[in-house]
Design a protein around this motif. Structure first.
Motif, PDB file in Angstrom:
ATOM      1  N   UNK A  21      -0.834 -12.820   9.779  1.00 32.41           N
ATOM      2  CA  UNK A  21      -0.686 -11.395  10.083  1.00 32.41           C
ATOM      3  C   UNK A  21      -1.760 -10.606   9.361  1.00 32.41           C
ATOM      4  N   UNK A  22      -2.379  -9.656  10.056  1.00 28.06           N
ATOM      5  CA  UNK A  22      -3.403  -8.804   9.447  1.00 28.06           C
ATOM      6  C   UNK A  22      -3.260  -7.406  10.015  1.00 28.06           C
ATOM      7  N   UNK A  23      -3.289  -6.426   9.143  1.00 29.03           N
ATOM      8  CA  UNK A  23      -3.226  -5.043   9.596  1.00 29.03           C
ATOM      9  C   UNK A  23      -3.738  -4.110   8.519  1.00 29.03           C
ATOM     10  N   UNK A  24      -3.988  -2.875   8.907  1.00 32.41           N
ATOM     11  CA  UNK A  24      -4.479  -1.864   7.965  1.00 32.41           C
ATOM     12  C   UNK A  24      -3.621  -0.620   8.077  1.00 32.41           C
ATOM     13  N   UNK A  25      -3.169  -0.121   6.938  1.00 31.24           N
ATOM     14  CA  UNK A  25      -2.429   1.140   6.881  1.00 31.24           C
ATOM     15  C   UNK A  25      -3.309   2.196   6.245  1.00 31.24           C
ATOM     16  N   UNK A  26      -3.378   3.368   6.865  1.00 29.58           N
ATOM     17  CA  UNK A  26      -4.146   4.465   6.296  1.00 29.58           C
ATOM     18  C   UNK A  26      -3.443   4.997   5.042  1.00 29.58           C
ATOM     19  N   UNK A  27      -4.209   5.369   4.047  1.00 28.95           N
ATOM     20  CA  UNK A  27      -3.648   5.812   2.769  1.00 28.95           C
ATOM     21  C   UNK A  27      -2.754   7.030   2.923  1.00 28.95           C
ATOM     22  N   UNK A  28      -3.087   7.929   3.856  1.00 32.29           N
ATOM     23  CA  UNK A  28      -2.306   9.156   3.985  1.00 32.29           C
ATOM     24  C   UNK A  28      -0.866   8.907   4.419  1.00 32.29           C
ATOM     25  N   UNK A  29      -0.583   7.728   4.975  1.00 33.34           N
ATOM     26  CA  UNK A  29       0.781   7.414   5.373  1.00 33.34           C
ATOM     27  C   UNK A  29       1.737   7.391   4.188  1.00 33.34           C
ATOM     28  N   UNK A  30       1.212   7.121   2.982  1.00 32.02           N
ATOM     29  CA  UNK A  30       2.044   7.081   1.790  1.00 32.02           C
ATOM     30  C   UNK A  30       2.317   8.472   1.229  1.00 32.02           C
ATOM     31  N   UNK A  41      -1.799   5.698  -4.417  1.00 35.40           N
ATOM     32  CA  UNK A  41      -2.872   6.587  -4.895  1.00 35.40           C
ATOM     33  C   UNK A  41      -2.774   6.819  -6.401  1.00 35.40           C
ATOM     34  N   UNK A  42      -1.560   6.663  -6.947  1.00 37.12           N
ATOM     35  CA  UNK A  42      -1.372   6.890  -8.380  1.00 37.12           C
ATOM     36  C   UNK A  42      -1.993   5.793  -9.224  1.00 37.12           C
ATOM     37  N   UNK A  44      -4.568   3.725  -7.747  1.00 35.85           N
ATOM     38  CA  UNK A  44      -5.876   3.427  -7.172  1.00 35.85           C
ATOM     39  C   UNK A  44      -6.472   4.733  -6.629  1.00 35.85           C
ATOM     40  N   UNK A  45      -7.074   5.556  -7.495  1.00 37.63           N
ATOM     41  CA  UNK A  45      -7.695   6.805  -7.040  1.00 37.63           C
ATOM     42  C   UNK A  45      -8.790   6.531  -6.007  1.00 37.63           C
ATOM     43  N   UNK A  46      -8.855   7.392  -5.003  1.00 34.00           N
ATOM     44  CA  UNK A  46      -9.858   7.215  -3.955  1.00 34.00           C
ATOM     45  C   UNK A  46      -9.409   6.285  -2.848  1.00 34.00           C
ATOM     46  N   UNK A  47      -8.146   5.869  -2.884  1.00 32.82           N
ATOM     47  CA  UNK A  47      -7.633   4.948  -1.869  1.00 32.82           C
ATOM     48  C   UNK A  47      -7.834   5.501  -0.463  1.00 32.82           C
ATOM     49  N   UNK A  48      -8.358   4.661   0.428  1.00 33.44           N
ATOM     50  CA  UNK A  48      -8.525   5.043   1.827  1.00 33.44           C
ATOM     51  C   UNK A  48      -7.693   4.163   2.750  1.00 33.44           C
ATOM     52  N   UNK A  49      -7.571   2.879   2.386  1.00 36.16           N
ATOM     53  CA  UNK A  49      -6.903   1.915   3.265  1.00 36.16           C
ATOM     54  C   UNK A  49      -6.099   0.904   2.456  1.00 36.16           C
ATOM     55  N   UNK A 123       7.981  -1.565  -6.920  1.00 36.23           N
ATOM     56  CA  UNK A 123       6.587  -1.875  -7.213  1.00 36.23           C
ATOM     57  C   UNK A 123       5.736  -0.612  -7.045  1.00 36.23           C
ATOM     58  N   UNK A 124       4.420  -0.753  -7.268  1.00 36.95           N
ATOM     59  CA  UNK A 124       3.540   0.402  -7.174  1.00 36.95           C
ATOM     60  C   UNK A 124       3.360   0.904  -5.749  1.00 36.95           C
ATOM     61  N   UNK A 125       3.787   0.131  -4.785  1.00 40.58           N
ATOM     62  CA  UNK A 125       3.867   0.563  -3.396  1.00 40.58           C
ATOM     63  C   UNK A 125       4.749  -0.424  -2.657  1.00 40.58           C
ATOM     64  N   UNK A 126       5.245  -0.013  -1.508  1.00 33.75           N
ATOM     65  CA  UNK A 126       6.020  -0.915  -0.658  1.00 33.75           C
ATOM     66  C   UNK A 126       5.076  -1.572   0.341  1.00 33.75           C
TER      67      UNK A 126
END
Length: 229
Positions: A21-30, A41-42, A44-49, A123-126
């Motif tokens: 499985x491979x996919x990309x989630x945009x940072x703004x979704x969080x 983002x907390x 990894x500053x500058x997160x885009x993907x 965790x730091x993100x889901x």
């Protein structure tokens, strides 16, 4: 100098390394107020993907449960090892193109180390939320990712990066419509941690790290009718 890195190339590289499985989630979704987890983002500053990768876990690891939990747990760890090697290679590829990248742990606790908050078990993100955002599946009543191809028998990892990759999009609601009317995972949970209203993370963790001594349970996955896909 940063180069344009085609998302399709990353996906092809991942597939060569055994990734299913491979996919990309945009940072703004969080940043969506409906998201209740921690924001990547907390950390990894500058997160885009957020690059999400996954491997399917062999059916034979689930079928004997609750017997064979050592074999089941070891199989999961092998999946984790595969994901880590692939995620490391993808992170290196991203940095070769001038971007920053870091690997997200596959689970909250492993090999004696705790990655999640001990009190909240968050965790730091889901990664499952990221997978939903990337269009890889939806949540089941057992709070695991339900995929079209493999049902719930997948293991996930993620890579945080400032590379502006092509994101996917959710293919349905957060809760999988294939779970409608099914309560098998609720009935199978040995400690009643899964209910129609949600999951008791503390009860689930206490059972695995207390009663089972660190071995994984897997009963909610074994009970899912989608495992046989």
């Amino acid at each position: 100098m940063k180069q344009t890195l085609p998302t399709s190339r990353l996906a092809a590289d991942a597939k060569k390394m055994g990734i299913d499985l491979f996919g990309v989630a945009a940072a703004e979704g969080f940043l969506d107020p409906a998201y209740l987890g921690k924001r990547p983002q907390d950390v990894f500053p500058g997160l885009a993907s957020v690059v999400v990768i996954g491997v399917t876990v062999p059916k034979g690891a689930f079928k004997p449960l609750p017997r064979g939990r050592a074999q089941y747990t070891n199989t999961l760890m092998a999946g984790t090892a595969t994901l880590r090697v692939a995620a490391f290679a993808l992170a290196r590829s991203l940095e070769d193109e001038g971007y920053d990248a870091a690997i997200v742990p596959c689970e909250g606790s492993e090999f004696g180390y705790w990655y999640a908050d001990r009190k909240t078990l968050m965790a730091d993100l889901s990664i499952k939320y990221a997978a939903w955002r990337a269009g890889l599946g939806s949540f089941g009543k057992n709070h695991l990712l339900i995929t079209d191809r493999f049902g719930p028998r997948v293991r996930l990892a993620a890579v945080l990066t400032d590379a502006p990759l092509d994101p996917g999009h959710p293919k349905g609601g957060l809760l999988s419509d294939r779970c409608a009317g099914c309560t098998r995972c609720i009935e199978a949970c040995p400690v009643g941690a899964i209910t129609p209203d949600g999951i008791d993370r503390q009860a689930c963790a206490a059972y695995m790290f207390g009663d089972l001594g660190g071995l994984r349970c897997g009963m909610c996955i074994r009970a899912c009718p989608l495992v046989e896909r």
